[in-house]
Design an enzyme around this catalytic site. Structure first.
Site: not given
Length: 102
Positions: A31, A34
């Site tokens: 991600c 993230c």
């Protein structure tokens, strides 16, 4: 303060039964957002008092993601006294994290 890694088998004890409030980041290594949030959490961990900060890798702990209704990542939960008090998807800055715990 060190950022912890929370696992399904100890989440109840480590987070839900914690006497200290906990900020939990649900994330995954693939991600992009993230990876942007991660250094911000590191900075936040150095300045935040009286709070534990940890991460849950949703690829390794899908049961926890399901339990807390995580539909997109990163999602950060503020848990106090075993209850989710705040939920924020993709916080953009330190101020948003600070607002979650105030």
């Amino acid at each position: 303060m060190k950022i912890e890694n929370f696992k399904t088998n100890t989440f109840q004890e480590d987070v839900l039964q914690s006497s200290t409030p906990v900020l939990v980041d649900f994330w995954a290594p693939w991600c992009t957002h993230c990876r942007v949030l991660s250094p911000m959490l590191e900075v936040f961990a150095k300045t935040a008092d009286n709070i534990r900060i940890g991460k849950v890798n949703i690829d390794e702990e899908p049961e926890l993601a399901k339990q807390f209704g995580i539909m997109s990542i990163p999602t950060v939960l503020y848990i106090k006294d075993g209850v989710v008090k705040e939920k924020k998807t993709a916080p953009q800055d330190l101020e948003e994290l600070e607002d979650m715990i105030s």
